[in-house]
Write a protein that holds these residues in place. Structure first.
Motif, PDB file in Angstrom:
ATOM      1  N   ASN A 214      23.815 -28.868  -6.044  1.00 17.79           N
ATOM      2  CA  ASN A 214      23.203 -30.084  -5.500  1.00 17.79           C
ATOM      3  C   ASN A 214      22.298 -29.774  -4.306  1.00 17.79           C
ATOM      4  OD1 ASN A 214      24.568 -31.633  -7.381  1.00 17.79           O
ATOM      5  ND2 ASN A 214      26.328 -31.990  -6.031  1.00 17.79           N
ATOM      6  N   ALA A 215      22.624 -28.701  -3.592  1.00 21.47           N
ATOM      7  CA  ALA A 215      21.788 -28.314  -2.443  1.00 21.47           C
ATOM      8  C   ALA A 215      20.594 -27.478  -2.859  1.00 21.47           C
ATOM      9  CB  ALA A 215      22.628 -27.566  -1.418  1.00 21.47           C
ATOM     10  N   GLY A 216      20.516 -27.143  -4.115  1.00 19.01           N
ATOM     11  CA  GLY A 216      19.400 -26.358  -4.617  1.00 19.01           C
ATOM     12  C   GLY A 216      19.545 -24.875  -4.400  1.00 19.01           C
ATOM     13  N   GLU A 217      20.763 -24.439  -4.059  1.00 20.13           N
ATOM     14  CA  GLU A 217      20.978 -23.010  -3.829  1.00 20.13           C
ATOM     15  C   GLU A 217      21.283 -22.253  -5.113  1.00 20.13           C
ATOM     16  OE1 GLU A 217      20.529 -21.446  -1.057  1.00 20.13           O
ATOM     17  OE2 GLU A 217      20.076 -23.242   0.104  1.00 20.13           O
ATOM     18  N   THR A 218      21.709 -22.944  -6.171  1.00 20.72           N
ATOM     19  CA  THR A 218      21.996 -22.298  -7.449  1.00 20.72           C
ATOM     20  C   THR A 218      21.605 -23.237  -8.570  1.00 20.72           C
ATOM     21  OG1 THR A 218      23.736 -21.210  -8.755  1.00 20.72           O
ATOM     22  CG2 THR A 218      24.360 -23.198  -7.552  1.00 20.72           C
ATOM     23  N   ASN A 219      21.821 -22.800  -9.803  1.00 22.50           N
ATOM     24  CA  ASN A 219      21.380 -23.600 -10.942  1.00 22.50           C
ATOM     25  C   ASN A 219      22.588 -24.145 -11.712  1.00 22.50           C
ATOM     26  OD1 ASN A 219      22.368 -21.303 -12.168  1.00 22.50           O
ATOM     27  ND2 ASN A 219      20.342 -20.511 -12.728  1.00 22.50           N
ATOM     28  N   LEU A 220      22.289 -24.880 -12.795  1.00 22.04           N
ATOM     29  CA  LEU A 220      23.342 -25.500 -13.611  1.00 22.04           C
ATOM     30  C   LEU A 220      24.178 -24.458 -14.360  1.00 22.04           C
ATOM     31  CD1 LEU A 220      24.617 -28.106 -14.736  1.00 22.04           C
ATOM     32  CD2 LEU A 220      22.841 -28.086 -16.523  1.00 22.04           C
ATOM     33  N   LEU A 221      23.583 -23.312 -14.696  1.00 21.59           N
ATOM     34  CA  LEU A 221      24.300 -22.270 -15.430  1.00 21.59           C
ATOM     35  C   LEU A 221      25.505 -21.760 -14.625  1.00 21.59           C
ATOM     36  CD1 LEU A 221      24.538 -20.402 -17.849  1.00 21.59           C
ATOM     37  CD2 LEU A 221      22.945 -18.824 -16.710  1.00 21.59           C
ATOM     38  N   ALA A 222      25.343 -21.606 -13.342  1.00 19.86           N
ATOM     39  CA  ALA A 222      26.443 -21.138 -12.502  1.00 19.86           C
ATOM     40  C   ALA A 222      27.584 -22.140 -12.495  1.00 19.86           C
ATOM     41  CB  ALA A 222      25.944 -20.875 -11.088  1.00 19.86           C
ATOM     42  N   VAL A 223      27.245 -23.426 -12.481  1.00 15.80           N
ATOM     43  CA  VAL A 223      28.289 -24.456 -12.518  1.00 15.80           C
ATOM     44  C   VAL A 223      29.037 -24.413 -13.844  1.00 15.80           C
ATOM     45  CG1 VAL A 223      28.730 -26.941 -12.414  1.00 15.80           C
ATOM     46  CG2 VAL A 223      27.008 -25.915 -10.929  1.00 15.80           C
ATOM     47  N   GLN A 224      28.301 -24.257 -14.943  1.00 13.96           N
ATOM     48  CA  GLN A 224      28.936 -24.187 -16.255  1.00 13.96           C
ATOM     49  C   GLN A 224      29.831 -22.947 -16.391  1.00 13.96           C
ATOM     50  OE1 GLN A 224      25.606 -24.375 -18.956  1.00 13.96           O
ATOM     51  NE2 GLN A 224      25.426 -26.637 -18.802  1.00 13.96           N
ATOM     52  N   GLN A 225      29.385 -21.814 -15.826  1.00 11.07           N
ATOM     53  CA  GLN A 225      30.224 -20.609 -15.857  1.00 11.07           C
ATOM     54  C   GLN A 225      31.516 -20.806 -15.062  1.00 11.07           C
ATOM     55  OE1 GLN A 225      27.618 -17.539 -14.398  1.00 11.07           O
ATOM     56  NE2 GLN A 225      26.670 -17.183 -16.435  1.00 11.07           N
ATOM     57  N   ALA A 226      31.433 -21.476 -13.923  1.00 10.88           N
ATOM     58  CA  ALA A 226      32.628 -21.734 -13.118  1.00 10.88           C
ATOM     59  C   ALA A 226      33.578 -22.675 -13.841  1.00 10.88           C
ATOM     60  CB  ALA A 226      32.224 -22.310 -11.767  1.00 10.88           C
ATOM     61  N   GLU A 227      33.041 -23.690 -14.521  1.00  9.83           N
ATOM     62  CA  GLU A 227      33.882 -24.610 -15.279  1.00  9.83           C
ATOM     63  C   GLU A 227      34.540 -23.903 -16.476  1.00  9.83           C
ATOM     64  OE1 GLU A 227      31.341 -27.811 -16.304  1.00  9.83           O
ATOM     65  OE2 GLU A 227      31.520 -28.822 -14.342  1.00  9.83           O
ATOM     66  N   ALA A 228      33.802 -23.015 -17.127  1.00  6.66           N
ATOM     67  CA  ALA A 228      34.370 -22.264 -18.254  1.00  6.66           C
ATOM     68  C   ALA A 228      35.514 -21.356 -17.783  1.00  6.66           C
ATOM     69  CB  ALA A 228      33.277 -21.443 -18.936  1.00  6.66           C
ATOM     70  N   GLN A 229      35.315 -20.737 -16.626  1.00  7.32           N
ATOM     71  CA  GLN A 229      36.365 -19.894 -16.072  1.00  7.32           C
ATOM     72  C   GLN A 229      37.601 -20.726 -15.722  1.00  7.32           C
ATOM     73  OE1 GLN A 229      36.258 -16.564 -15.944  1.00  7.32           O
ATOM     74  NE2 GLN A 229      38.385 -16.552 -15.186  1.00  7.32           N
ATOM     75  N   ARG A 230      37.371 -21.930 -15.217  1.00  2.00           N
ATOM     76  CA  ARG A 230      38.498 -22.804 -14.895  1.00  2.00           C
ATOM     77  C   ARG A 230      39.251 -23.218 -16.155  1.00  2.00           C
ATOM     78  NH1 ARG A 230      40.059 -27.745 -15.285  1.00  2.00           N
ATOM     79  NH2 ARG A 230      41.330 -28.745 -13.642  1.00  2.00           N
ATOM     80  N   GLN A 231      38.548 -23.549 -17.226  1.00  2.00           N
ATOM     81  CA  GLN A 231      39.197 -23.930 -18.474  1.00  2.00           C
ATOM     82  C   GLN A 231      40.015 -22.776 -19.062  1.00  2.00           C
ATOM     83  OE1 GLN A 231      36.146 -25.401 -21.060  1.00  2.00           O
ATOM     84  NE2 GLN A 231      35.790 -27.289 -19.871  1.00  2.00           N
ATOM     85  N   THR A 232      39.508 -21.560 -18.960  1.00  2.00           N
ATOM     86  CA  THR A 232      40.248 -20.395 -19.443  1.00  2.00           C
ATOM     87  C   THR A 232      41.557 -20.223 -18.682  1.00  2.00           C
ATOM     88  OG1 THR A 232      38.173 -19.306 -20.032  1.00  2.00           O
ATOM     89  CG2 THR A 232      40.117 -17.919 -19.849  1.00  2.00           C
ATOM     90  N   THR A 233      41.502 -20.418 -17.373  1.00  2.00           N
ATOM     91  CA  THR A 233      42.712 -20.312 -16.550  1.00  2.00           C
ATOM     92  C   THR A 233      43.679 -21.444 -16.856  1.00  2.00           C
ATOM     93  OG1 THR A 233      41.393 -19.285 -14.806  1.00  2.00           O
ATOM     94  CG2 THR A 233      43.558 -20.117 -14.201  1.00  2.00           C
ATOM     95  N   ALA A 234      43.150 -22.645 -17.080  1.00  2.00           N
ATOM     96  CA  ALA A 234      44.011 -23.794 -17.368  1.00  2.00           C
ATOM     97  C   ALA A 234      44.738 -23.646 -18.697  1.00  2.00           C
ATOM     98  CB  ALA A 234      43.180 -25.075 -17.357  1.00  2.00           C
ATOM     99  N   LEU A 235      44.102 -22.986 -19.676  1.00  2.00           N
ATOM    100  CA  LEU A 235      44.743 -22.802 -20.985  1.00  2.00           C
ATOM    101  C   LEU A 235      45.934 -21.851 -20.905  1.00  2.00           C
ATOM    102  CD1 LEU A 235      41.621 -22.575 -23.343  1.00  2.00           C
ATOM    103  CD2 LEU A 235      43.272 -24.456 -23.164  1.00  2.00           C
ATOM    104  N   LEU A 236      45.963 -20.972 -19.915  1.00  2.00           N
ATOM    105  CA  LEU A 236      47.088 -20.031 -19.791  1.00  2.00           C
ATOM    106  C   LEU A 236      48.382 -20.725 -19.385  1.00  2.00           C
ATOM    107  CD1 LEU A 236      45.370 -17.013 -17.989  1.00  2.00           C
ATOM    108  CD2 LEU A 236      46.026 -17.172 -20.396  1.00  2.00           C
ATOM    109  N   ILE A 237      48.283 -21.830 -18.659  1.00  2.00           N
ATOM    110  CA  ILE A 237      49.476 -22.487 -18.116  1.00  2.00           C
ATOM    111  C   ILE A 237      50.380 -23.037 -19.221  1.00  2.00           C
ATOM    112  CG2 ILE A 237      50.277 -24.409 -16.694  1.00  2.00           C
ATOM    113  CD1 ILE A 237      47.919 -23.902 -14.857  1.00  2.00           C
ATOM    114  N   PRO A 238      49.894 -23.823 -20.204  1.00  2.00           N
ATOM    115  CA  PRO A 238      50.810 -24.301 -21.270  1.00  2.00           C
ATOM    116  C   PRO A 238      51.361 -23.168 -22.127  1.00  2.00           C
ATOM    117  CG  PRO A 238      48.528 -24.888 -21.758  1.00  2.00           C
ATOM    118  CD  PRO A 238      48.545 -24.396 -20.352  1.00  2.00           C
ATOM    119  N   GLN A 239      50.578 -22.103 -22.334  1.00  2.00           N
ATOM    120  CA  GLN A 239      51.078 -20.971 -23.103  1.00  2.00           C
ATOM    121  C   GLN A 239      52.244 -20.289 -22.372  1.00  2.00           C
ATOM    122  OE1 GLN A 239      47.755 -18.403 -23.877  1.00  2.00           O
ATOM    123  NE2 GLN A 239      46.703 -19.893 -25.209  1.00  2.00           N
ATOM    124  N   LEU A 240      52.086 -20.107 -21.062  1.00  2.00           N
ATOM    125  CA  LEU A 240      53.163 -19.495 -20.288  1.00  2.00           C
ATOM    126  C   LEU A 240      54.389 -20.394 -20.233  1.00  2.00           C
ATOM    127  CD1 LEU A 240      51.090 -17.954 -17.343  1.00  2.00           C
ATOM    128  CD2 LEU A 240      52.254 -16.720 -19.180  1.00  2.00           C
TER     129      LEU A 240
END
Length: 250
Positions: A214-240
């Motif tokens: 939002n401040a113009g320091e990065t682009n939308l791709l970085a946000v999507q990569q961070a969200e994808a990483q969060r989803q990968t981590t979240a999927l580990l919790i029900p499996q464990l």
């Protein structure tokens, strides 16, 4: 002619005595084993196999699980019952050389019918019944001439020792399985804690990346990569959590 008969009778007696022999005493064969392995000697000869499991596993929770496992495990209970049966068989085998005393007492009372021949005879003699009592006492003692009883005692004792060692093996495997499952459970719970911490860090990363975008320091791709990483981590919790439930049931 008499000499030939004596020789024949002597040969038959030798064959008869050799056939009656049950077997000779067992002698452990000599095995040429090295005194040390690969010519390396160790001063410390202690082994964890000589350590009691209560002293080896000091965790009180694990000790409670092992106690319950030993108390309620069906395989171990069956093995312990086999030890009791084998112990009684050993006691019976030890009594084979003792004398055997038998006492038998029997009694018989017959009352004759008045319509039969015995009843007519009873009217004449004045006795309408017949009594018969017997008592016998017998003493027997088997002499173990050919070693049959000694061999039987050795077989029963060997079976008892085999049963005892089998029970120890079952208990050892049971203790090892419970300890392994317990430590696996601790590992899964630790992994679950780490996964939850990583999920919090992933949420923070997503929020920071969104603010930078939002401040113009990065682009939308970085946000999507961070969200994808969060989803990968979240999927580990029900499996464990599922694996923890399976391990707890085990």
């Amino acid at each position: 002619m008499n000499k030939y008969r004596i020789i024949i009778y002597s040969a038959l007696l030798i064959v008869l005595f050799s056939a009656c022999k049950v077997g000779k005493n067992y002698q452990r064969p000599e095995v040429d084993l090295p005194k040390q392995f690969n010519t390396v000697a160790y001063a410390d000869t202690s082994s964890i196999a000589d350590v009691e499991w209560r002293k080896f596993f000091t965790d009180t929770t694990l000790q409670g699980l092992i106690d319950r496992g030993i108390k309620y495990n069906y395989d171990l209970l069956i093995a312990l019952k086999r030890i009791d049966i084998a112990g009684h068989q050993v006691k019976q085998a030890k009594l084979l050389l003792t004398p055997e005393l038998n006492l038998q007492v029997s009694g018989q009372y017959n009352r004759f019918s008045k319509n039969g021949i015995n009843g007519v005879t009873a009217d004449i003699t004045g006795s309408n019944h017949y009594e018969d009592y017997n008592a016998s006492l017998g003493l027997s003692w088997e002499i173990d001439t050919w070693g049959k009883i000694r061999r039987q005692k050795e077989v029963v004792l060997a079976q008892y020792l085999q049963t005892y060692e089998a029970t120890k093996a079952v208990q050892t495997k049971l203790v090892a399985d419970i300890a392994q499952d317990y430590y696996n459970l601790l590992m899964l719970e630790k992994q679950l804690d780490i996964a939850k911490q990583n999920l919090k860090l992933a949420d923070t990363t997503v929020n920071q990346t969104t603010l930078l975008k939002n401040a113009g320091e990065t682009n939308l791709l970085a946000v999507q990569q961070a969200e994808a990483q969060r989803q990968t981590t979240a999927l580990l919790i029900p499996q464990l959590e599922q694996n923890i439930a399976i391990q707890q049931n085990a």
